[in-house]
Design a protein around this motif. Sequence first.
Motif, PDB file in Angstrom:
ATOM      1  N   VAL A 121     -21.251  21.722  24.963  1.00 49.62           N
ATOM      2  CA  VAL A 121     -20.086  21.717  24.069  1.00 49.62           C
ATOM      3  C   VAL A 121     -18.865  21.221  24.829  1.00 49.62           C
ATOM      4  CG1 VAL A 121     -18.628  23.088  22.518  1.00 49.62           C
ATOM      5  CG2 VAL A 121     -20.993  23.794  22.921  1.00 49.62           C
ATOM      6  N   ILE A 122     -18.159  20.253  24.257  1.00 52.98           N
ATOM      7  CA  ILE A 122     -16.879  19.823  24.829  1.00 52.98           C
ATOM      8  C   ILE A 122     -15.810  20.774  24.290  1.00 52.98           C
ATOM      9  CG2 ILE A 122     -15.128  18.003  24.838  1.00 52.98           C
ATOM     10  CD1 ILE A 122     -17.420  15.959  24.710  1.00 52.98           C
ATOM     11  N   ASP A 123     -15.113  21.464  25.204  1.00 55.45           N
ATOM     12  CA  ASP A 123     -14.107  22.447  24.780  1.00 55.45           C
ATOM     13  C   ASP A 123     -12.982  21.799  23.980  1.00 55.45           C
ATOM     14  OD1 ASP A 123     -15.349  24.641  26.122  1.00 55.45           O
ATOM     15  OD2 ASP A 123     -14.516  23.929  28.017  1.00 55.45           O
ATOM     16  N   LEU A 124     -12.477  20.671  24.490  1.00 58.29           N
ATOM     17  CA  LEU A 124     -11.383  19.954  23.822  1.00 58.29           C
ATOM     18  C   LEU A 124     -11.614  18.459  23.994  1.00 58.29           C
ATOM     19  CD1 LEU A 124      -8.559  19.772  22.446  1.00 58.29           C
ATOM     20  CD2 LEU A 124      -7.552  19.965  24.739  1.00 58.29           C
ATOM     21  N   TRP A 125     -11.803  17.770  22.872  1.00 50.24           N
ATOM     22  CA  TRP A 125     -11.936  16.304  22.900  1.00 50.24           C
ATOM     23  C   TRP A 125     -10.666  15.729  22.278  1.00 50.24           C
ATOM     24  CZ3 TRP A 125     -11.509  12.086  19.808  1.00 50.24           C
ATOM     25  CH2 TRP A 125     -12.021  10.878  20.304  1.00 50.24           C
ATOM     26  N   GLN A 126     -10.070  14.765  22.991  1.00 48.13           N
ATOM     27  CA  GLN A 126      -8.797  14.197  22.539  1.00 48.13           C
ATOM     28  C   GLN A 126      -8.909  12.693  22.328  1.00 48.13           C
ATOM     29  OE1 GLN A 126      -5.837  16.411  25.508  1.00 48.13           O
ATOM     30  NE2 GLN A 126      -7.871  16.088  26.352  1.00 48.13           N
ATOM     31  N   LEU A 127      -8.327  12.206  21.249  1.00 51.20           N
ATOM     32  CA  LEU A 127      -8.257  10.767  21.000  1.00 51.20           C
ATOM     33  C   LEU A 127      -7.189  10.198  21.931  1.00 51.20           C
ATOM     34  CD1 LEU A 127      -9.159   8.299  19.327  1.00 51.20           C
ATOM     35  CD2 LEU A 127      -7.360   8.876  17.688  1.00 51.20           C
ATOM     36  N   HIS A 128      -7.626   9.372  22.885  1.00 45.25           N
ATOM     37  CA  HIS A 128      -6.742   8.932  23.966  1.00 45.25           C
ATOM     38  C   HIS A 128      -5.587   8.067  23.458  1.00 45.25           C
ATOM     39  CE1 HIS A 128      -7.102   8.327  28.621  1.00 45.25           C
ATOM     40  NE2 HIS A 128      -5.877   8.599  28.256  1.00 45.25           N
ATOM     41  N   ARG A 129      -5.864   7.210  22.504  1.00 40.94           N
ATOM     42  CA  ARG A 129      -4.824   6.436  21.821  1.00 40.94           C
ATOM     43  C   ARG A 129      -5.296   6.144  20.407  1.00 40.94           C
ATOM     44  NH1 ARG A 129      -2.638   7.587  25.777  1.00 40.94           N
ATOM     45  NH2 ARG A 129      -1.181   6.421  27.101  1.00 40.94           N
ATOM     46  N   ILE A 130      -4.354   6.100  19.477  1.00 37.85           N
ATOM     47  CA  ILE A 130      -4.690   5.636  18.130  1.00 37.85           C
ATOM     48  C   ILE A 130      -4.809   4.116  18.189  1.00 37.85           C
ATOM     49  CG2 ILE A 130      -3.834   5.372  15.766  1.00 37.85           C
ATOM     50  CD1 ILE A 130      -2.583   8.154  16.013  1.00 37.85           C
ATOM     51  N   ASP A 131      -5.913   3.591  17.705  1.00 37.73           N
ATOM     52  CA  ASP A 131      -6.150   2.148  17.662  1.00 37.73           C
ATOM     53  C   ASP A 131      -5.396   1.587  16.454  1.00 37.73           C
ATOM     54  OD1 ASP A 131      -7.151  -0.434  17.361  1.00 37.73           O
ATOM     55  OD2 ASP A 131      -9.231   0.136  17.746  1.00 37.73           O
ATOM     56  N   PRO A 132      -4.429   0.670  16.677  1.00 39.02           N
ATOM     57  CA  PRO A 132      -3.660   0.128  15.547  1.00 39.02           C
ATOM     58  C   PRO A 132      -4.524  -0.586  14.503  1.00 39.02           C
ATOM     59  CG  PRO A 132      -3.191  -1.104  17.574  1.00 39.02           C
ATOM     60  CD  PRO A 132      -3.991   0.097  17.970  1.00 39.02           C
ATOM     61  N   LYS A 133      -5.758  -0.962  14.899  1.00 41.29           N
ATOM     62  CA  LYS A 133      -6.647  -1.665  13.959  1.00 41.29           C
ATOM     63  C   LYS A 133      -7.467  -0.709  13.093  1.00 41.29           C
ATOM     64  CE  LYS A 133      -7.503  -5.315  17.377  1.00 41.29           C
ATOM     65  NZ  LYS A 133      -7.361  -4.494  18.591  1.00 41.29           N
ATOM     66  N   VAL A 134      -7.459   0.594  13.438  1.00 37.89           N
ATOM     67  CA  VAL A 134      -8.310   1.566  12.734  1.00 37.89           C
ATOM     68  C   VAL A 134      -7.474   2.780  12.311  1.00 37.89           C
ATOM     69  CG1 VAL A 134     -10.419   2.963  12.867  1.00 37.89           C
ATOM     70  CG2 VAL A 134     -10.247   0.855  14.217  1.00 37.89           C
ATOM     71  N   PRO A 135      -7.455   3.136  11.016  1.00 36.84           N
ATOM     72  CA  PRO A 135      -6.730   4.338  10.603  1.00 36.84           C
ATOM     73  C   PRO A 135      -7.258   5.556  11.365  1.00 36.84           C
ATOM     74  CG  PRO A 135      -7.457   3.080   8.689  1.00 36.84           C
ATOM     75  CD  PRO A 135      -8.113   2.461   9.884  1.00 36.84           C
ATOM     76  N   VAL A 136      -6.338   6.421  11.797  1.00 35.29           N
ATOM     77  CA  VAL A 136      -6.735   7.571  12.612  1.00 35.29           C
ATOM     78  C   VAL A 136      -7.735   8.467  11.882  1.00 35.29           C
ATOM     79  CG1 VAL A 136      -4.797   9.072  11.942  1.00 35.29           C
ATOM     80  CG2 VAL A 136      -5.876   9.348  14.186  1.00 35.29           C
ATOM     81  N   GLU A 137      -7.623   8.528  10.551  1.00 35.07           N
ATOM     82  CA  GLU A 137      -8.577   9.345   9.780  1.00 35.07           C
ATOM     83  C   GLU A 137     -10.009   8.826   9.955  1.00 35.07           C
ATOM     84  OE1 GLU A 137      -4.975   8.958   6.885  1.00 35.07           O
ATOM     85  OE2 GLU A 137      -5.809   7.876   8.601  1.00 35.07           O
TER      86      GLU A 137
END
Length: 282
Positions: A121-137
């Motif tokens: 289990v990964i305790d905390l996974w973080q999106l390192h950067r929002i990709d401007p080409k892909v909606p964050v959702e």
Amino acid sequence: MSIQRTFKLGGDLEVNRLGYGAMRITGEGVWGPPKDREGALKVLKRAVEIGVNFIDTADSYGPYVSEELIAESLAPYQAGVVIATKGGLCRVGPNKWLPVGRPEYLEQEALMSMRRLKTDVIDLWQLHRIDPKVPVEESLKPIVKLQKTGKIKHIGLSEVTPAEIEQARKVADIVSVQNEYNIGQRKSEATLEYCEKNNIAFIPWFPVAAGKLAKEGGPLDTAAKQHNATVSQLSLAWLLHRSPVILPIPGTTSIEHLEENFKSLDLELSDAEWQSLEAAAK
């Protein structure tokens, strides 16, 4: 006034507020293995020995090197040790970072992080950067799916505005935000305030002040000397004092510097002294 020393990440993972950032245990340009591999392993082990129980890394550090060293030195992990990692920055060379937020890529990277970290289990996974080409959702959909299946415990973001956090929260429960922030670099003030209101951990990267503020004879250096402390210690103590949701993660390859940083938890200044430093920083 003494500071609050712990924070409950996601409401259930209690961590000491001074963590360790594992970006620097890689080669130059955050690329390849470290020059002193044994030294890097010793620093990680010593961090846990002195009470650090929140370690932050990313698949892009090396790439992969930092995660592998953490697993080699600390797995199987002691109870209470929280390992956070990140995905979403692709590496094509030293000091080169490319945001990639395609859902299938992020799902693969999260699963590979789990394997490298030798954990179920990964305790905390973080999106390192929002990709401007892909909606964050869209980027977060597979991560939420992994969370529902128990492979990821909590989800966070990095380098985001309050509006971007709001957008992400439509599909995921966001428990942490990691932005650049220190006493001399305050561009993320609005994001910090949002995190405070919503009890979201705010993890400042580049936590130690630099430039004119920190130079010899400058305001931080002068105040540090008055308290028999270093500029690094004072920078970290200011962050811990600034807000109870702040979790600084200073990185170092030196055990001496690691232990020195950890002592910033015990550094106390009066309200008037903090206010004068604030005024100097502005």
